[in-house]
Write a protein that holds these residues in place. Structure first.
Motif, PDB file in Angstrom:
ATOM      1  N   GLY A  90      25.472 109.017  -7.998  1.00  0.00           N
ATOM      2  CA  GLY A  90      24.660 109.228  -9.188  1.00  0.00           C
ATOM      3  C   GLY A  90      24.359 107.939  -9.927  1.00  0.00           C
ATOM      4  N   SER A  91      23.731 108.064 -11.076  1.00  0.00           N
ATOM      5  CA  SER A  91      23.337 106.903 -11.873  1.00  0.00           C
ATOM      6  C   SER A  91      24.465 106.412 -12.767  1.00  0.00           C
ATOM      7  CB  SER A  91      22.116 107.241 -12.730  1.00  0.00           C
ATOM      8  OG  SER A  91      22.389 108.354 -13.568  1.00  0.00           O
ATOM      9  N   ASP A  92      25.342 107.325 -13.181  1.00  0.00           N
ATOM     10  CA  ASP A  92      26.460 106.959 -14.067  1.00  0.00           C
ATOM     11  C   ASP A  92      27.720 106.763 -13.220  1.00  0.00           C
ATOM     12  OD1 ASP A  92      27.931 106.443 -16.307  1.00  0.00           O
ATOM     13  OD2 ASP A  92      28.005 108.511 -17.010  1.00  0.00           O
ATOM     14  N   HIS A  93      27.652 105.786 -12.299  1.00  0.00           N
ATOM     15  CA  HIS A  93      28.727 105.678 -11.303  1.00  0.00           C
ATOM     16  C   HIS A  93      29.769 104.616 -11.630  1.00  0.00           C
ATOM     17  CE1 HIS A  93      25.060 103.470  -9.805  1.00  0.00           C
ATOM     18  NE2 HIS A  93      25.901 102.481  -9.987  1.00  0.00           N
ATOM     19  N   PHE A  94      29.582 103.844 -12.694  1.00  0.00           N
ATOM     20  CA  PHE A  94      30.553 102.801 -13.037  1.00  0.00           C
ATOM     21  C   PHE A  94      31.591 103.308 -14.040  1.00  0.00           C
ATOM     22  CE2 PHE A  94      27.022  99.775 -11.889  1.00  0.00           C
ATOM     23  CZ  PHE A  94      27.673  99.236 -10.787  1.00  0.00           C
ATOM     24  N   MET A  95      32.768 102.718 -13.962  1.00  0.00           N
ATOM     25  CA  MET A  95      33.805 102.981 -14.958  1.00  0.00           C
ATOM     26  C   MET A  95      34.607 101.697 -15.147  1.00  0.00           C
ATOM     27  SD  MET A  95      36.778 105.904 -15.033  1.00  0.00           S
ATOM     28  CE  MET A  95      37.913 106.038 -16.406  1.00  0.00           C
ATOM     29  N   ASN A  96      34.713 101.244 -16.367  1.00  0.00           N
ATOM     30  CA  ASN A  96      35.454 100.023 -16.682  1.00  0.00           C
ATOM     31  C   ASN A  96      36.842 100.364 -17.213  1.00  0.00           C
ATOM     32  OD1 ASN A  96      33.295  98.339 -15.984  1.00  0.00           O
ATOM     33  ND2 ASN A  96      32.418  98.479 -18.040  1.00  0.00           N
ATOM     34  N   VAL A  97      37.846  99.665 -16.698  1.00  0.00           N
ATOM     35  CA  VAL A  97      39.223  99.858 -17.154  1.00  0.00           C
ATOM     36  C   VAL A  97      39.703  98.551 -17.780  1.00  0.00           C
ATOM     37  CG1 VAL A  97      41.602 100.322 -16.461  1.00  0.00           C
ATOM     38  CG2 VAL A  97      39.722 101.593 -15.400  1.00  0.00           C
ATOM     39  N   ASP A  98      40.044  98.594 -19.052  1.00  0.00           N
ATOM     40  CA  ASP A  98      40.573  97.418 -19.734  1.00  0.00           C
ATOM     41  C   ASP A  98      41.989  97.122 -19.232  1.00  0.00           C
ATOM     42  OD1 ASP A  98      38.298  97.114 -21.305  1.00  0.00           O
ATOM     43  OD2 ASP A  98      39.077  98.424 -22.889  1.00  0.00           O
ATOM     44  N   GLN A 105      40.014 109.122 -11.112  1.00  0.00           N
ATOM     45  CA  GLN A 105      38.970 110.064 -10.704  1.00  0.00           C
ATOM     46  C   GLN A 105      38.843 111.215 -11.702  1.00  0.00           C
ATOM     47  OE1 GLN A 105      39.458 107.366  -7.752  1.00  0.00           O
ATOM     48  NE2 GLN A 105      41.153 108.624  -8.426  1.00  0.00           N
ATOM     49  N   SER A 106      39.969 111.680 -12.189  1.00  0.00           N
ATOM     50  CA  SER A 106      39.960 112.773 -13.160  1.00  0.00           C
ATOM     51  C   SER A 106      39.248 112.360 -14.442  1.00  0.00           C
ATOM     52  CB  SER A 106      41.404 113.197 -13.470  1.00  0.00           C
ATOM     53  OG  SER A 106      41.433 114.203 -14.451  1.00  0.00           O
ATOM     54  N   ARG A 107      39.535 111.144 -14.930  1.00  0.00           N
ATOM     55  CA  ARG A 107      38.905 110.657 -16.159  1.00  0.00           C
ATOM     56  C   ARG A 107      37.401 110.476 -15.971  1.00  0.00           C
ATOM     57  NH1 ARG A 107      42.760 105.867 -16.211  1.00  0.00           N
ATOM     58  NH2 ARG A 107      41.081 104.818 -17.355  1.00  0.00           N
ATOM     59  N   TRP A 108      37.008 109.983 -14.805  1.00  0.00           N
ATOM     60  CA  TRP A 108      35.577 109.786 -14.552  1.00  0.00           C
ATOM     61  C   TRP A 108      34.845 111.129 -14.499  1.00  0.00           C
ATOM     62  CZ3 TRP A 108      32.213 111.021 -10.456  1.00  0.00           C
ATOM     63  CH2 TRP A 108      30.961 110.386 -10.499  1.00  0.00           C
ATOM     64  N   LEU A 109      35.445 112.119 -13.846  1.00  0.00           N
ATOM     65  CA  LEU A 109      34.830 113.448 -13.774  1.00  0.00           C
ATOM     66  C   LEU A 109      34.707 114.078 -15.158  1.00  0.00           C
ATOM     67  CD1 LEU A 109      36.469 115.073 -10.618  1.00  0.00           C
ATOM     68  CD2 LEU A 109      34.061 114.433 -10.904  1.00  0.00           C
ATOM     69  N   GLU A 110      35.743 113.939 -15.973  1.00  0.00           N
ATOM     70  CA  GLU A 110      35.706 114.519 -17.314  1.00  0.00           C
ATOM     71  C   GLU A 110      34.623 113.860 -18.164  1.00  0.00           C
ATOM     72  OE1 GLU A 110      39.649 113.970 -18.707  1.00  0.00           O
ATOM     73  OE2 GLU A 110      40.498 115.592 -17.480  1.00  0.00           O
ATOM     74  N   THR A 111      34.414 112.554 -17.958  1.00  0.00           N
ATOM     75  CA  THR A 111      33.421 111.825 -18.752  1.00  0.00           C
ATOM     76  C   THR A 111      31.991 112.110 -18.291  1.00  0.00           C
ATOM     77  OG1 THR A 111      34.990 110.031 -19.183  1.00  0.00           O
ATOM     78  CG2 THR A 111      32.652 109.529 -19.484  1.00  0.00           C
ATOM     79  N   THR A 112      31.789 112.112 -16.984  1.00  0.00           N
ATOM     80  CA  THR A 112      30.416 112.211 -16.455  1.00  0.00           C
ATOM     81  C   THR A 112      29.989 113.629 -16.100  1.00  0.00           C
ATOM     82  OG1 THR A 112      31.147 111.794 -14.169  1.00  0.00           O
ATOM     83  CG2 THR A 112      30.579 109.878 -15.529  1.00  0.00           C
ATOM     84  N   GLN A 113      30.943 114.485 -15.701  1.00  0.00           N
ATOM     85  CA  GLN A 113      30.594 115.830 -15.244  1.00  0.00           C
ATOM     86  C   GLN A 113      31.161 116.939 -16.121  1.00  0.00           C
ATOM     87  OE1 GLN A 113      28.511 116.111 -12.601  1.00  0.00           O
ATOM     88  NE2 GLN A 113      28.513 113.877 -12.391  1.00  0.00           N
ATOM     89  N   LYS A 114      32.041 116.552 -17.046  1.00  0.00           N
ATOM     90  CA  LYS A 114      32.685 117.519 -17.949  1.00  0.00           C
ATOM     91  C   LYS A 114      33.503 118.564 -17.175  1.00  0.00           C
ATOM     92  CE  LYS A 114      30.363 115.368 -21.084  1.00  0.00           C
ATOM     93  NZ  LYS A 114      31.023 114.260 -21.818  1.00  0.00           N
ATOM     94  N   ILE A 115      34.094 118.126 -16.061  1.00  0.00           N
ATOM     95  CA  ILE A 115      34.944 119.030 -15.264  1.00  0.00           C
ATOM     96  C   ILE A 115      36.262 118.320 -14.972  1.00  0.00           C
ATOM     97  CG2 ILE A 115      32.985 120.207 -14.192  1.00  0.00           C
ATOM     98  CD1 ILE A 115      33.508 118.542 -11.656  1.00  0.00           C
ATOM     99  N   SER A 116      37.236 119.090 -14.527  1.00  0.00           N
ATOM    100  CA  SER A 116      38.533 118.514 -14.170  1.00  0.00           C
ATOM    101  C   SER A 116      38.563 118.188 -12.678  1.00  0.00           C
ATOM    102  CB  SER A 116      39.655 119.491 -14.515  1.00  0.00           C
ATOM    103  OG  SER A 116      39.457 120.732 -13.853  1.00  0.00           O
TER     104      SER A 116
END
Length: 301
Positions: free
Chosen positions: A259-267, A203-214
């Motif tokens: 939102g529209s940028d709601h996906f996150m892929n984890v290798d 969740q932290s990584r997704w917020l930093e990527t999409t919202q620029k917040i912690s």
């Protein structure tokens, strides 16, 4: 030279957690098992087992047991020995694998069920966050791991399995309450979030990527994949769920994407020892196939 008879006793004690359990497994008395272990420790001049409830390995004991596990795995490639293990009261070949909870709840069971139908291998699984499973491998606690890390580990191969797709979502009522003016950084700073545990950085990584917040301070920790999903559906908070698990809830309107940028892929990567083992190579093929096929299925539905 290593004393494999003694190491078998050491491995049994660590595996069962007690000398009595090891004795039952080996068909010996607890006294006989204790004598084998103590005699070998005296020869090495070092403790291998920390006596207690349960008994735990020392660093040397863990390393030696990991070696024994690899030897058994190689023996499983020899037809006569593999048949003997399957028919006699011998130690079963056991693979210790660290795997993340979300893989356990999605594609991993089918992959393993398919593999074990063709082999006499047994599993001992360690559940951990995908970013930390490799730690078990480095410590010698497991032989292989499914991890999100790509850093090389001495003596191991790294193979990419595929991707696990996540979706940031919440219940409709939760969205109406906390995101009335849209999915803005300010709204995410005030909306309660759910994480698997304190190691969970998704969740932290997704917020930093999409919202620029912690990550906000208001976080619930739910260390269960199904419980995590149930609490999101119930409206406790928002979080990222494997798309494979969330897709039916999304289709029914019980969950909404954030939102529209709601996906996150984890290798996901498979890290395993550099052994010329047919068993391990076959397992690797199963994992790659099922990881990719299950993720493709999630995307299509």
């Amino acid at each position: 030279m290593l004393d494999y008879a003694a190491l078998t006793a050491v491995s049994a004690v660590i595996r069962e957690g007690s000398f009595e359990g090891a004795a039952r497994l080996m068909g010996l008395t607890a006294s006989a098992v204790s004598q084998r272990v103590r005699g070998y420790e005296e020869r090495l001049g070092s403790l291998l087992i920390i006596r207690g409830s349960p008994c735990l390995p020392t660093d040397l004991g863990r390393s030696l047991c990991a070696h024994v596990d690899k030897v058994r795995l190689l023996e499983a490639d020899i037809p006569y020995l593999s048949e003997r293990v399957a028919t006699e009261k011998a130690f079963p070949v056991s693979l210790k694998i660290a795997v993340n909870a979300d893989s356990l709840a999605t594609w991993f069971p089918e992959a393993i069920a398919s593999f074990t139908k063709q082999s006499s291998i047994f599993l001992e699984l360690y559940a951990e966050d995908e970013s930390h499973t490799a730690d078990h491998l480095r410590s010698g606690a497991v032989m292989a791991a499914i991890t999100a890390e790509v850093e090389p580990i001495i003596g191991c191969k790294v193979v990419k399995l595929g991707q696990l797709r996540y979706i940031a979502c919440a219940s409709p009522n939760f969205v109406e309450q906390f995101f009335p003016n849209g999915f803005t950084p300010h709204a995410f700073q005030t909306a309660p979030c759910i994480c698997f545990d304190r190691k969970d950085s998704l969740q932290s990584r997704w917020l930093e990527t999409t919202q620029k917040i912690s990550l906000p301070k208001q976080v619930h920790y739910v260390p269960s994949t199904q419980g995590f999903l149930d609490f999101i559906v119930a409206g406790l908070g928002w979080g990222l769920q494997p798309l494979f698990l969330a897709r039916n809830y999304l289709a029914q309107g019980l969950l909404r994407p954030l939102g529209s940028d709601h996906f996150m892929n984890v290798d996901l990567y498979w890290v395993y020892p550099r052994l010329k083992s047919k068993v391990m190579e076959e397992l690797t093929r199963h994992l790659i196939h099922y990881c990719n096929s299950m993720m493709d299925l999630a995307d299509k539905k």
